[in-house]
Write a protein that holds these residues in place. Structure first.
Motif, PDB file in Angstrom:
ATOM      1  N   LYS A  48     -20.888  -1.357   3.749  1.00  0.00           N
ATOM      2  CA  LYS A  48     -20.496   0.006   4.096  1.00  0.00           C
ATOM      3  C   LYS A  48     -21.470   1.022   3.509  1.00  0.00           C
ATOM      4  O   LYS A  48     -21.877   1.982   4.183  1.00  0.00           O
ATOM      5  CB  LYS A  48     -19.076   0.294   3.597  1.00  0.00           C
ATOM      6  CG  LYS A  48     -17.990  -0.459   4.338  1.00  0.00           C
ATOM      7  CD  LYS A  48     -16.628  -0.120   3.769  1.00  0.00           C
ATOM      8  CE  LYS A  48     -15.524  -0.874   4.493  1.00  0.00           C
ATOM      9  NZ  LYS A  48     -14.188  -0.571   3.923  1.00  0.00           N
ATOM     10  N   ASP A  82      -9.157   8.347  14.526  1.00  0.00           N
ATOM     11  CA  ASP A  82     -10.220   7.618  13.839  1.00  0.00           C
ATOM     12  C   ASP A  82     -10.572   8.326  12.536  1.00  0.00           C
ATOM     13  O   ASP A  82     -10.767   9.548  12.496  1.00  0.00           O
ATOM     14  CB  ASP A  82     -11.446   7.528  14.742  1.00  0.00           C
ATOM     15  CG  ASP A  82     -12.487   6.575  14.180  1.00  0.00           C
ATOM     16  OD1 ASP A  82     -13.249   6.978  13.292  1.00  0.00           O
ATOM     17  OD2 ASP A  82     -12.526   5.417  14.650  1.00  0.00           O
ATOM     18  N   GLY A  83     -10.633   7.536  11.461  1.00  0.00           N
ATOM     19  CA  GLY A  83     -10.879   8.120  10.150  1.00  0.00           C
ATOM     20  C   GLY A  83     -12.294   8.620   9.951  1.00  0.00           C
ATOM     21  O   GLY A  83     -12.533   9.446   9.056  1.00  0.00           O
ATOM     22  N   TYR A 112      -2.600  -5.531  10.046  1.00  0.00           N
ATOM     23  CA  TYR A 112      -3.394  -6.387  10.942  1.00  0.00           C
ATOM     24  C   TYR A 112      -2.798  -7.782  10.990  1.00  0.00           C
ATOM     25  O   TYR A 112      -2.423  -8.354   9.966  1.00  0.00           O
ATOM     26  CB  TYR A 112      -4.840  -6.445  10.451  1.00  0.00           C
ATOM     27  CG  TYR A 112      -5.691  -7.460  11.181  1.00  0.00           C
ATOM     28  CD1 TYR A 112      -6.216  -7.184  12.442  1.00  0.00           C
ATOM     29  CD2 TYR A 112      -5.972  -8.703  10.615  1.00  0.00           C
ATOM     30  CE1 TYR A 112      -6.993  -8.120  13.110  1.00  0.00           C
ATOM     31  CE2 TYR A 112      -6.746  -9.639  11.286  1.00  0.00           C
ATOM     32  CZ  TYR A 112      -7.249  -9.344  12.529  1.00  0.00           C
ATOM     33  OH  TYR A 112      -8.011 -10.269  13.186  1.00  0.00           O
ATOM     34  N   THR A 115      -9.988   1.902  11.594  1.00  0.00           N
ATOM     35  CA  THR A 115      -9.678   2.541  10.322  1.00  0.00           C
ATOM     36  C   THR A 115      -9.313   3.989  10.597  1.00  0.00           C
ATOM     37  O   THR A 115     -10.106   4.735  11.192  1.00  0.00           O
ATOM     38  CB  THR A 115     -10.877   2.493   9.354  1.00  0.00           C
ATOM     39  OG1 THR A 115     -11.265   1.137   9.150  1.00  0.00           O
ATOM     40  CG2 THR A 115     -10.515   3.106   8.019  1.00  0.00           C
ATOM     41  N   GLY A 116      -8.108   4.357  10.205  1.00  0.00           N
ATOM     42  CA  GLY A 116      -7.661   5.720  10.450  1.00  0.00           C
ATOM     43  C   GLY A 116      -6.161   5.834  10.283  1.00  0.00           C
ATOM     44  O   GLY A 116      -5.534   5.052   9.562  1.00  0.00           O
ATOM     45  N   THR A 117      -5.557   6.795  10.984  1.00  0.00           N
ATOM     46  CA  THR A 117      -4.130   7.088  10.856  1.00  0.00           C
ATOM     47  C   THR A 117      -3.443   6.908  12.210  1.00  0.00           C
ATOM     48  O   THR A 117      -3.947   7.387  13.235  1.00  0.00           O
ATOM     49  CB  THR A 117      -3.909   8.522  10.355  1.00  0.00           C
ATOM     50  OG1 THR A 117      -4.574   8.683   9.097  1.00  0.00           O
ATOM     51  CG2 THR A 117      -2.428   8.811  10.172  1.00  0.00           C
ATOM     52  N   ARG A 138      -4.422  -1.107   7.786  1.00  0.00           N
ATOM     53  CA  ARG A 138      -5.209  -2.330   7.592  1.00  0.00           C
ATOM     54  C   ARG A 138      -4.320  -3.494   7.193  1.00  0.00           C
ATOM     55  O   ARG A 138      -4.536  -4.630   7.621  1.00  0.00           O
ATOM     56  CB  ARG A 138      -6.286  -2.100   6.542  1.00  0.00           C
ATOM     57  CG  ARG A 138      -7.208  -3.310   6.366  1.00  0.00           C
ATOM     58  CD  ARG A 138      -8.329  -3.039   5.408  1.00  0.00           C
ATOM     59  NE  ARG A 138      -9.277  -4.156   5.384  1.00  0.00           N
ATOM     60  CZ  ARG A 138     -10.368  -4.203   4.640  1.00  0.00           C
ATOM     61  NH1 ARG A 138     -10.656  -3.189   3.835  1.00  0.00           N
ATOM     62  NH2 ARG A 138     -11.160  -5.250   4.679  1.00  0.00           N
ATOM     63  N   GLN A 149     -11.319  -4.008  15.048  1.00  0.00           N
ATOM     64  CA  GLN A 149     -10.535  -3.469  13.945  1.00  0.00           C
ATOM     65  C   GLN A 149     -10.820  -1.977  13.802  1.00  0.00           C
ATOM     66  O   GLN A 149     -11.939  -1.515  14.048  1.00  0.00           O
ATOM     67  CB  GLN A 149     -10.848  -4.209  12.649  1.00  0.00           C
ATOM     68  CG  GLN A 149     -10.416  -5.665  12.674  1.00  0.00           C
ATOM     69  CD  GLN A 149     -10.451  -6.310  11.304  1.00  0.00           C
ATOM     70  OE1 GLN A 149     -10.202  -5.659  10.301  1.00  0.00           O
ATOM     71  NE2 GLN A 149     -10.754  -7.592  11.252  1.00  0.00           N
ATOM     72  N   PRO A 170      -4.473   4.849   6.564  1.00  0.00           N
ATOM     73  CA  PRO A 170      -5.535   3.839   6.742  1.00  0.00           C
ATOM     74  C   PRO A 170      -5.276   2.532   6.014  1.00  0.00           C
ATOM     75  O   PRO A 170      -5.467   1.450   6.584  1.00  0.00           O
ATOM     76  CB  PRO A 170      -6.783   4.551   6.198  1.00  0.00           C
ATOM     77  CG  PRO A 170      -6.480   6.005   6.338  1.00  0.00           C
ATOM     78  CD  PRO A 170      -5.013   6.144   6.109  1.00  0.00           C
ATOM     79  N   LYS A 171      -4.829   2.589   4.753  1.00  0.00           N
ATOM     80  CA  LYS A 171      -4.612   1.352   4.001  1.00  0.00           C
ATOM     81  C   LYS A 171      -3.439   0.557   4.571  1.00  0.00           C
ATOM     82  O   LYS A 171      -3.522  -0.661   4.737  1.00  0.00           O
ATOM     83  CB  LYS A 171      -4.364   1.660   2.530  1.00  0.00           C
ATOM     84  CG  LYS A 171      -4.271   0.415   1.653  1.00  0.00           C
ATOM     85  CD  LYS A 171      -4.084   0.787   0.198  1.00  0.00           C
ATOM     86  CE  LYS A 171      -4.082  -0.473  -0.665  1.00  0.00           C
ATOM     87  NZ  LYS A 171      -3.049  -1.452  -0.246  1.00  0.00           N
ATOM     88  N   TYR A 225      -2.226  -5.108  15.645  1.00  0.00           N
ATOM     89  CA  TYR A 225      -1.559  -4.462  14.511  1.00  0.00           C
ATOM     90  C   TYR A 225      -0.077  -4.352  14.850  1.00  0.00           C
ATOM     91  O   TYR A 225       0.284  -3.880  15.940  1.00  0.00           O
ATOM     92  CB  TYR A 225      -2.131  -3.061  14.251  1.00  0.00           C
ATOM     93  CG  TYR A 225      -3.573  -3.067  13.782  1.00  0.00           C
ATOM     94  CD1 TYR A 225      -3.884  -3.083  12.428  1.00  0.00           C
ATOM     95  CD2 TYR A 225      -4.620  -3.060  14.692  1.00  0.00           C
ATOM     96  CE1 TYR A 225      -5.206  -3.089  11.997  1.00  0.00           C
ATOM     97  CE2 TYR A 225      -5.941  -3.070  14.266  1.00  0.00           C
ATOM     98  CZ  TYR A 225      -6.219  -3.087  12.925  1.00  0.00           C
ATOM     99  OH  TYR A 225      -7.526  -3.096  12.501  1.00  0.00           O
TER     100      TYR A 225
END
Length: 248
Positions: free
Chosen positions: A69, A197-198, A163, A130-132, A160, A128, A156-157, A172
């Motif tokens: 990342k 999207d985050g 999943y 990442t976001g809300t 994830r 996959q 976001p967490k 998800y």
């Protein structure tokens, strides 16, 4: 009378070899079964080593992911990404509410929605995200307007952690508790969701109608039901003493 020569002729080398192999296997099997059943003092240490190895591998994977990342962000900021690489990188194109989503009735006006969310890239492949994710649900009761039943925001967490991957594919799964006014049970749920999207801040809406599965009704025994009448006896009724005296 059996000749000693005939007995000796039956004891061939192949028979002797089979007897030796059979006895050897019996001894080995007896010894192996005894050792397999006996408790081993190192079993606890071996299990602990396996667990520590798993934790080490998981920590190493998270570290490598973080390094990737950081490298991607650095190259993006410096503008050093190869155009062909940028074009080949998968990116989110759409989010859909899968038909595998279900609603399960727990009470006449309570239910739980298992919303199955599937994001795809431009080639229609799972990707996959990442976001809300925000989910809103309304209960569809025949003869009534849609009844607000509940909403949920997944960060976001938590997204994830939601999943899943198995024989149903990658997706998800979001559990949403529901409750609405009235005592009627709905036939379906109207689900409206939106993923933000985050990284880009772009919103991807999706929605659909999800059927409701009624909870199974356990068989009950009616305590107020009248008891069954006893079966008539097949034995003859006793004769009174007066009738017996009159027949003499």
């Amino acid at each position: 009378m059996v000749s000693p020569y005939s007995v000796r002729s039956q004891w061939t080398p192949s028979v002797a070899l089979a007897a030796v192999v059979g006895s050897t296997l019996a001894v080995l099997m007896t010894g192996c079964s005894g050792r397999a059943l006996a408790p081993n003092a190192t079993d606890g240490l071996r299990a602990e080593l396996v667990e520590r190895t798993r934790e080490r591998d998981a920590a190493r994977a998270r570290m490598l992911e973080l390094e990737t990342k950081v490298g991607e962000l650095s190259q993006s900021r410096d503008g050093k990404i190869d155009p062909e690489v940028a074009q080949a990188m998968p990116a989110l194109a759409s989010v859909s509410l899968s038909s595998q989503s279900t609603g399960r009735l727990t009470e006449p006006n309570h239910a739980t929605l298992a919303a199955v969310i599937a994001p795809f890239d431009g080639l229609g492949r799972f990707i996959q995200i990442t976001g809300t994710l925000r989910v809103s649900v309304a209960a569809l009761v025949p003869g009534r307007d849609p009844l607000p039943a509940g909403s949920l925001t997944v960060g976001p967490k938590a997204l994830r952690d939601a999943y899943r991957s198995g024989f149903l594919g990658s997706h998800y799964t979001i559990e949403v508790p529901l409750k609405w006014d009235g005592a009627e049970s709905p036939r379906a749920l109207a689900v409206s969701a939106e993923f933000t999207d985050g990284l880009t801040g772009k919103a991807y809406p999706c929605g659909g109608t999800v059927p409701v599965i009624a909870r199974p009704v356990a068989p009950t025994t009616d305590a107020t039901a009248p008891a069954a009448a006893p079966a008539p006896s097949s034995a003859p009724a006793p004769t009174s003493s007066a009738t017996s005296a009159g027949t003499r």
